[in-house]
Enzyme design. Sequence first.
Site, PDB file in Angstrom:
ATOM      1  N   CYS A   1      -3.627   0.788  -7.890  1.00 33.90           N
ATOM      2  CA  CYS A   1      -2.639   0.128  -7.045  1.00 33.90           C
ATOM      3  C   CYS A   1      -3.195  -0.095  -5.638  1.00 33.90           C
ATOM      4  O   CYS A   1      -3.168   0.810  -4.799  1.00 33.90           O
ATOM      5  CB  CYS A   1      -1.344   0.942  -6.984  1.00 33.90           C
ATOM      6  SG  CYS A   1      -0.090   0.178  -5.942  1.00 33.90           S
TER       7      CYS A   1
ATOM      8  N   CYS B   1      -0.733   0.291  -2.799  1.00 33.97           N
ATOM      9  CA  CYS B   1      -0.412   1.679  -2.449  1.00 33.97           C
ATOM     10  C   CYS B   1      -1.553   2.331  -1.669  1.00 33.97           C
ATOM     11  O   CYS B   1      -1.320   3.065  -0.717  1.00 33.97           O
ATOM     12  CB  CYS B   1      -0.180   2.535  -3.696  1.00 33.97           C
ATOM     13  SG  CYS B   1       0.741   1.757  -5.017  1.00 33.97           S
ATOM     14  N   ASP B   2      -2.783   2.093  -2.095  1.00 34.71           N
ATOM     15  CA  ASP B   2      -3.896   2.913  -1.613  1.00 34.71           C
ATOM     16  C   ASP B   2      -4.930   2.176  -0.761  1.00 34.71           C
ATOM     17  O   ASP B   2      -5.825   2.809  -0.205  1.00 34.71           O
ATOM     18  CB  ASP B   2      -4.619   3.544  -2.823  1.00 34.71           C
ATOM     19  CG  ASP B   2      -3.671   4.442  -3.627  1.00 34.71           C
ATOM     20  OD1 ASP B   2      -2.788   5.059  -3.004  1.00 34.71           O
ATOM     21  OD2 ASP B   2      -3.801   4.506  -4.853  1.00 34.71           O
TER      22      ASP B   2
END
Length: 309
Positions: free
Chosen positions: A134, A137-138
Site C-alpha cells: 500500500c 499508506c507507507d
Amino acid sequence: MEKRDVVIIGSGPAGHTAALYSSRANLKPLVLEGHEPGGQLTTTTDVENFPGFPEGVQGPDLMDKMKKQAERFGTEYWPKNVTKVDLSKRPFSIECEDGSQVSGQTIIISTGASAKYLGLPKEKEFIGRGVSACATCDGFFFKNQIVHVVGGGDTAMEEANFLSRFASKVYLIHRRDTFRASKPMQQRVFDNQKIEILWNTVVEEILTDDQGVTGIKVKNTVTNEITQRETNGFFLGIGHTPNTLFLSDQIKLDQHGFIETTDGPETNIPGVFACGDVQDPFYRQAITAAGSGCMAAMKAEKFLESEGK
Ligand code: NDP
C-alpha cells in the site's frame, strides 16, 4: 440458531463502523470477525492518513478502538469465520467454520480484500519493515530513499507515481514487456523522470538485515541474468483478491470478484449490503471503508424500518 436483525461479516474499518451505527440504532448487531480480526490494518504499523490522529495511530490500535466503540453500544463480536451463506431466502442463514449457524434479517458484508503477494521467503515477515502492498499508506516513510514496485496494472502505475513524490528513485519491475494498465496511467509513468522500468524482470529474493529490507535479487527473463539491487522499500502492486469465496456466486460480482453495489452499499439482493474493500477496487482506504460501513448500516436500518421492525 442465533437470530439477529443485523449480522455483519468481517471486522475491518467497514465492519466496525457498520457495527457502531447499527448498535447505536438499537439493532444489536452481531459481528463475525473472520480469520484476521481487524483486517488489513492489523498488518500495517503507522497510519497517518486517518483523520483525528494528528500524531498518527498504529493500525491494530485503531481497529481495537473502533471495536471498543461499537461494543460500547451493544455490538457483539464472535471470533468466528464464515464458510457458507444462504442468501436465497430470508432470514438469510450463515454457517461458521465451527459448524455454528446464525440467521440474519439483513446481512452486511465487509470481508475486505487481501493484497496479493509474490510468495517469496521473508515477504510477509518484513511487512512494515520495507515490504508493503500500500503506497498510499507507507510511501511517506520512504522520503529520499530507493524503492522498487512490482506489477504492470493500474495499481502498480498508481503506486509508482505516488511513491515518486517521496522516493529519490522508483524502479518499476514488470514480468513482461508491456503493461496491462490503462494507457493514460502508463503514460504518466513513462513521463515521470523519477521512474525507471525494469521490463521482463522477476524478483527472486528479498534481502534484509535486522532493520528491514536492504535489497532484492532479480532475474531478467530474456537473458536469465541475475542481479542484486539496493532498495529500502519493496512494494507489491500485483492486485487484490476480494474475500468473496464464501458467497459461492450467490451475489452479483464484477469480473474481478468484487461485489457489485449500487446507490452506495446495495447489492442485487434486497437486505444484503456490502461495504469496504470487498466492493471497492478503487479507493481502498480505511476512511472510505469506514464511510461505506456507515452507509451500509443506515441502509440496513431503513430496510428493516420499511418492514415495520
Ligand atoms: P491487475 O490484475 O490489473 O494487474 C496485476 C498486475 O500484476 C499485472 O500486470 C500482472 O502481470 C502482475 N502480476 C500479477 N501476479 C504477478 C506475479 N505473481 N508476479 C509478477 N507480476 C504479477 O490488478 P490491479 O490491482 O492493477 O487492477 C485491478 C483492477 O482495478 C483493474 O480493473 C484496474 O483497472 C483497477 N484499478 C484502477 C485504478 C484507477 O483507475 N486509478 C487504480 C487501481 C486499480 P501481467 O500483466 O503479466 O499479468
